[in-house]
Design a protein around this motif. Structure first.
Motif, PDB file in Angstrom:
ATOM      1  N   LEU A 104      11.383 -38.107  19.881  1.00 51.28           N
ATOM      2  CA  LEU A 104      11.894 -38.855  18.738  1.00 51.28           C
ATOM      3  C   LEU A 104      12.298 -40.281  19.117  1.00 51.28           C
ATOM      4  N   GLY A 105      12.309 -40.570  20.426  1.00 60.09           N
ATOM      5  CA  GLY A 105      12.583 -41.940  20.838  1.00 60.09           C
ATOM      6  C   GLY A 105      13.809 -42.138  21.699  1.00 60.09           C
ATOM      7  N   ALA A 106      14.521 -41.056  22.079  1.00 57.48           N
ATOM      8  CA  ALA A 106      15.636 -41.213  23.014  1.00 57.48           C
ATOM      9  C   ALA A 106      15.096 -41.697  24.352  1.00 57.48           C
ATOM     10  N   ASP A 107      15.903 -42.451  25.085  1.00 61.06           N
ATOM     11  CA  ASP A 107      15.428 -43.090  26.312  1.00 61.06           C
ATOM     12  C   ASP A 107      15.733 -42.299  27.572  1.00 61.06           C
ATOM     13  N   ASP A 108      16.750 -41.449  27.529  1.00 60.77           N
ATOM     14  CA  ASP A 108      17.124 -40.682  28.718  1.00 60.77           C
ATOM     15  C   ASP A 108      18.012 -39.537  28.263  1.00 60.77           C
ATOM     16  N   TYR A 109      18.267 -38.596  29.168  1.00 55.01           N
ATOM     17  CA  TYR A 109      19.171 -37.498  28.834  1.00 55.01           C
ATOM     18  C   TYR A 109      19.985 -37.096  30.062  1.00 55.01           C
ATOM     19  N   LEU A 110      21.074 -36.437  29.795  1.00 52.78           N
ATOM     20  CA  LEU A 110      21.952 -35.914  30.838  1.00 52.78           C
ATOM     21  C   LEU A 110      22.452 -34.561  30.372  1.00 52.78           C
ATOM     22  N   THR A 111      22.430 -33.570  31.271  1.00 51.82           N
ATOM     23  CA  THR A 111      22.851 -32.224  30.887  1.00 51.82           C
ATOM     24  C   THR A 111      24.339 -32.024  31.186  1.00 51.82           C
ATOM     25  N   LYS A 112      24.974 -31.264  30.308  1.00 55.85           N
ATOM     26  CA  LYS A 112      26.386 -30.905  30.490  1.00 55.85           C
ATOM     27  C   LYS A 112      26.485 -29.658  31.365  1.00 55.85           C
ATOM     28  N   PRO A 113      27.533 -29.558  32.195  1.00 57.00           N
ATOM     29  CA  PRO A 113      28.521 -30.597  32.511  1.00 57.00           C
ATOM     30  C   PRO A 113      27.891 -31.684  33.385  1.00 57.00           C
ATOM     31  N   PHE A 114      28.377 -32.901  33.253  1.00 52.96           N
ATOM     32  CA  PHE A 114      27.764 -34.015  33.973  1.00 52.96           C
ATOM     33  C   PHE A 114      28.820 -34.772  34.770  1.00 52.96           C
ATOM     34  N   SER A 115      28.335 -35.540  35.727  1.00 51.73           N
ATOM     35  CA  SER A 115      29.210 -36.399  36.513  1.00 51.73           C
ATOM     36  C   SER A 115      29.395 -37.726  35.789  1.00 51.73           C
ATOM     37  N   PRO A 116      30.633 -38.164  35.555  1.00 56.14           N
ATOM     38  CA  PRO A 116      30.838 -39.473  34.924  1.00 56.14           C
ATOM     39  C   PRO A 116      30.150 -40.600  35.697  1.00 56.14           C
ATOM     40  N   ARG A 117      30.105 -40.464  37.024  1.00 56.46           N
ATOM     41  CA  ARG A 117      29.441 -41.501  37.824  1.00 56.46           C
ATOM     42  C   ARG A 117      27.954 -41.571  37.511  1.00 56.46           C
ATOM     43  N   GLU A 118      27.315 -40.405  37.350  1.00 63.45           N
ATOM     44  CA  GLU A 118      25.888 -40.407  37.009  1.00 63.45           C
ATOM     45  C   GLU A 118      25.678 -40.961  35.602  1.00 63.45           C
ATOM     46  N   LEU A 119      26.569 -40.594  34.675  1.00 58.26           N
ATOM     47  CA  LEU A 119      26.472 -41.138  33.319  1.00 58.26           C
ATOM     48  C   LEU A 119      26.534 -42.658  33.359  1.00 58.26           C
ATOM     49  N   LEU A 120      27.467 -43.209  34.117  1.00 58.72           N
ATOM     50  CA  LEU A 120      27.602 -44.656  34.230  1.00 58.72           C
ATOM     51  C   LEU A 120      26.335 -45.278  34.815  1.00 58.72           C
ATOM     52  N   ALA A 121      25.776 -44.652  35.852  1.00 55.50           N
ATOM     53  CA  ALA A 121      24.568 -45.184  36.486  1.00 55.50           C
ATOM     54  C   ALA A 121      23.402 -45.207  35.505  1.00 55.50           C
ATOM     55  N   ARG A 122      23.270 -44.145  34.719  1.00 53.31           N
ATOM     56  CA  ARG A 122      22.162 -44.083  33.756  1.00 53.31           C
ATOM     57  C   ARG A 122      22.355 -45.106  32.632  1.00 53.31           C
ATOM     58  N   ILE A 123      23.585 -45.280  32.191  1.00 52.76           N
ATOM     59  CA  ILE A 123      23.865 -46.278  31.156  1.00 52.76           C
ATOM     60  C   ILE A 123      23.534 -47.672  31.669  1.00 52.76           C
ATOM     61  N   ARG A 124      23.951 -47.981  32.882  1.00 59.26           N
ATOM     62  CA  ARG A 124      23.659 -49.307  33.438  1.00 59.26           C
ATOM     63  C   ARG A 124      22.163 -49.536  33.572  1.00 59.26           C
TER      64      ARG A 124
END
Length: 249
Positions: A104-124
Motif C-alpha cells: 500500500l506504500g509504507a516505506d518500512d516496518y518494525l515488529t513489536k516489541p522493538f528497540s527504541p534505538r532501532e526505531l530511531l535508526a530507521r526513522i533517521r
C-alpha cells in the motif's frame, strides 16, 4: 557593550506517532524527543488527521492494529494523498499485514516489541532518504526530456520515441523505471533504489515486478534483448543503465 548573538532556532523533523497503546506512545515520544526529533503522539486516525491539519509532518509511525479504522486503511489514504514516509509497527505474526502495508506504500516496518534505538535508526534513515528524494525530484522536475542512444524519453508527455521517430507505448511502471534509469546513468542501482526513484514519477512499482518490467523494457528498447546494450544486470547487486544520457531542460 556588544549585544550577545542569538542562534537561529533549530529546525527539528516532526514525527507523528499513531498507536492506541498509551505506554508505547509515551515510550516512543520520550525517546525520540530526547534525540532531536519533535514528536506528536495520537491514539486514533481522527486525531492523526487533526494533527496533520495543524502541523507539517515529516514522517508517520503507524501501528497497523487499531480499533475502528485500522492502520492499513490509514496507510492507504496517507499514500493516496502524499509521499510522506510511513514506518509501520506490527506484531511478529502479522506477516500478511506487513506485506499488505508495504504494497500500500509504507516505506518500512518494525515488529513489536522493538528497540527504541532501532526505531530511531530507521526513522533517521527514512528521513535521509526523503530528503534525497526531494533533491532528486527537484532536479527531475526541471528536465523536459532525456536522450540516449537515439531514443528520446519525454518526461512531461510520458512518451518514448526511437531515432526514426516511432512512438513506443510504455506502461506507467515501464515509464517510471526507464525514467529512473536515465536520471542515474552509469550507476549500479539496487532494487530498493529503483523503487525509490520510480516513486518520483507518481507510479507505484513493486519489488516483485521489477524484473518482469525490465524484461519488457528490454524488448522495447534493446536491439537484442538477450544481449542488452542499455539495461545491464549486475548480478547480486541490481541493474546499470549503460548509456550516455543528455538531459533536455
Amino acid at each position: 557593550m556588544t549585544e550577545p548573538m542569538h542562534a537561529e532556532p533549530q529546525w527539528l523533523p516532526h514525527v507523528l506517532v499513531l498507536d492506541d497503546d498509551e505506554s508505547i506512545r509515551q515510550l516512543v515520544g520520550d525517546y525520540l524527543g530526547a534525540n532531536e526529533l519533535r514528536v506528536t503522539a495520537v491514539a486514533s486516525g481522527r486525531a492523526l488527521d487533526e494533527a496533520m491539519g495543524r502541523d507539517a509532518i515529516d514522517l508517520v509511525v503507524l501501528d497497523l492494529r487499531l480499533p475502528g479504522e485500522d492502520g492499513l486503511q490509514i496507510a492507504r489514504r496517507l499514500r493516496e494523498a502524499s509521499a510522506i514516509p510511513i514506518l509501520m509497527l506490527t506484531g511478529r505474526v502479522d506477516e500478511a499485514d506487513r506485506v499488505m502495508g508495504l504494497e500500500l506504500g509504507a516505506d518500512d516496518y518494525l515488529t513489536k516489541p522493538f528497540s527504541p534505538r532501532e526505531l530511531l535508526a530507521r526513522i533517521r534513515a527514512l528521513l535521509r532518504r526523503a530528503r534525497t528524494q526531494a533533491t532528486v525530484a527537484d532536479a527531475i522536475a526541471r528536465v523536459r526530456a532525456y536522450r540516449f542512444g537515439g531514443w528520446e524519453l519525454n518526461v512531461g508527455l510520458r512518451k518514448l520515441k526511437s531515432a526514426e521517430g516511432r512512438s513506443v507505448d510504455l506502461t506507467n511502471g515501464e515509464f517510471s523505471l526507464l525514467a529512473a534509469f536515465v536520471s542515474a546513468p552509469q550507476r549500479v542501482l539496487s532494487r530498493d533504489q529503483l523503487l525509490d526513484l520510480s516513486r518520483l514519477h507518481n507510479t507505484e512499482v513493486y519489488d516483485r515486478s521489477i524484473d518482469v518490467q525490465i524484461l519488457r523494457l528490454r524488448r522495447k528498447i534493446e536491439p537484442d534483448p538477450a544481449q542488452p546494450r542499455f539495461i545491464k544486470t549486475e548480478r547480486g547487486v541490481g541493474y546499470l543503465f549503460d548509456a550516455e544520457v543528455q538531459a533536455v531542460r
